[in-house]
Design a protein around this motif. Structure first.
Motif, short mmCIF file in Angstrom:
data_model
loop_
_atom_site.label_atom_id
_atom_site.label_comp_id
_atom_site.label_asym_id
_atom_site.label_seq_id
_atom_site.Cartn_x
_atom_site.Cartn_y
_atom_site.Cartn_z
N UNK A 189 0.81 -1.21 0.00
CA UNK A 189 0.00 0.00 0.00
C UNK A 189 0.84 1.27 0.00
N UNK A 190 1.95 1.26 0.74
CA UNK A 190 2.78 2.46 0.81
C UNK A 190 3.30 2.86 -0.56
N UNK A 191 3.90 1.92 -1.26
CA UNK A 191 4.46 2.24 -2.57
C UNK A 191 3.37 2.44 -3.62
N UNK A 192 2.21 1.82 -3.43
CA UNK A 192 1.10 2.05 -4.36
C UNK A 192 0.62 3.49 -4.28
N UNK A 193 0.38 3.97 -3.05
CA UNK A 193 -0.04 5.36 -2.88
C UNK A 193 1.03 6.31 -3.38
N UNK B 17 -8.00 5.95 -4.42
CA UNK B 17 -9.00 5.85 -3.36
C UNK B 17 -9.05 4.43 -2.80
N UNK B 18 -8.90 3.43 -3.66
CA UNK B 18 -8.90 2.04 -3.20
C UNK B 18 -7.71 1.77 -2.29
N UNK B 19 -6.53 2.27 -2.67
CA UNK B 19 -5.34 2.08 -1.84
C UNK B 19 -5.50 2.75 -0.49
N UNK B 20 -6.04 3.95 -0.49
CA UNK B 20 -6.22 4.67 0.77
C UNK B 20 -7.25 3.98 1.66
N UNK B 21 -8.26 3.36 1.05
CA UNK B 21 -9.28 2.68 1.84
C UNK B 21 -8.71 1.47 2.57
N UNK B 22 -7.63 0.91 2.05
CA UNK B 22 -7.01 -0.26 2.67
C UNK B 22 -6.00 0.11 3.75
#
Length: 249
Positions: A73-77, A98-103
């Motif tokens: 998630x960190x590198x995705x965001x 938004x999907x990454x932040x929701x996780x």
């Protein structure tokens, strides 16, 4: 998203590692690996392009989707935010961000400090658009003034009026461009990429831990010293964390 055009045009000059054809081939191979769900191979291909100096919103977006598929998630965001900063937009980018932040594990609560008027204006405008707008108005204004000097009297009033108008329009565009530059140089935003990032009261390992944060959270880097950076959370809480635990956008 569009595969290679934007990625290569801005970064090809001075690159001795890959030709444009080689970079395009590697990009396509990484895309094909992603569609086969071979996320490790896709990630390796995209990251190799970044290591060689290639970039752009399309590459960052595809890399972000690969990280997201691996639940990094960190590198995705981080990749999605970099894609936005590089001029990327569109519903796919916003939906995946938004999907990454929701996780994310962290749901920061509290009173978020109000952003300054300058920050809000910069956030609401495109840096690339402002730069091109300023350049177009400034160049057009001077071209018209040069034309005014070349035309015969009686036939050049319109050139003076339009030239002056475009130069006047370039002033607010220039001011807005300067604001973008100032914010970019002085306000450093970063994404937490460490599995657990401990923020301490002082920049020392033996200092008391004030709080912990986790991958994907956006923070502001206020200052740095040695291996530590002072970060500020969206709710205003601050602490010293290890530099390697965050990556600037």
């Amino acid at each position: 998203m569009n595969a290679v055009a934007a990625m290569l045009v801005a970064t090809l000059l001075g690159q001795g590692y890959y030709s444009s054809e080689e970079a395009q081939g590697l990009f396509q191979q990484a895309n094909e690996a992603y569609y086969r769900s071979d996320y490790a191979a896709a990630r390796a291909g995209y990251e190799k392009l970044l290591e060689r100096g290639f970039g752009g919103p399309d590459l960052q977006y595809n890399l972000g989707t690969t990280y997201l598929a691996q639940d990094d998630l960190g590198r995705a965001v981080l990749a999605f935010e970099r894609a936005r900063r590089a001029g990327g937009d569109g519903p796919d980018l916003e939906a995946n961000l938004a999907l990454a932040r929701a996780r994310q594990l962290d749901k920061v609560v509290g009173s978020e400090p109000e952003e300054s008027f300058l920050q809000r204006v910069v956030a609401a405008t495109s840096g690339n658009g402002v730069a091109w707008g300023f350049l177009a108005a400034w160049v057009t204004g001077f071209v018209l003034l040069i034309l005014f000097r070349l035309l015969r009297p009686g036939r050049r009033a319109w050139a003076a009026v339009l030239g002056g108008l475009f130069l006047v329009l370039s002033l607010p565009a220039g001011a807005l461009l300067a604001a973008h530059v100032w914010v970019q140089e002085n306000l450093h935003e970063a994404i937490v990429i460490a599995p657990t990032l401990r923020a301490r009261e002082f920049p020392r390992e033996e200092a008391k831990v004030s709080f912990e944060v986790h991958p994907g959270l956006k923070v502001r880097v206020m200052e740095d010293t040695g291996r530590y950076v002072r970060i500020r959370l969206p709710n205003g809480l601050e602490g010293w964390a290890e530099r390697e635990g965050v990556a600037e956008i």
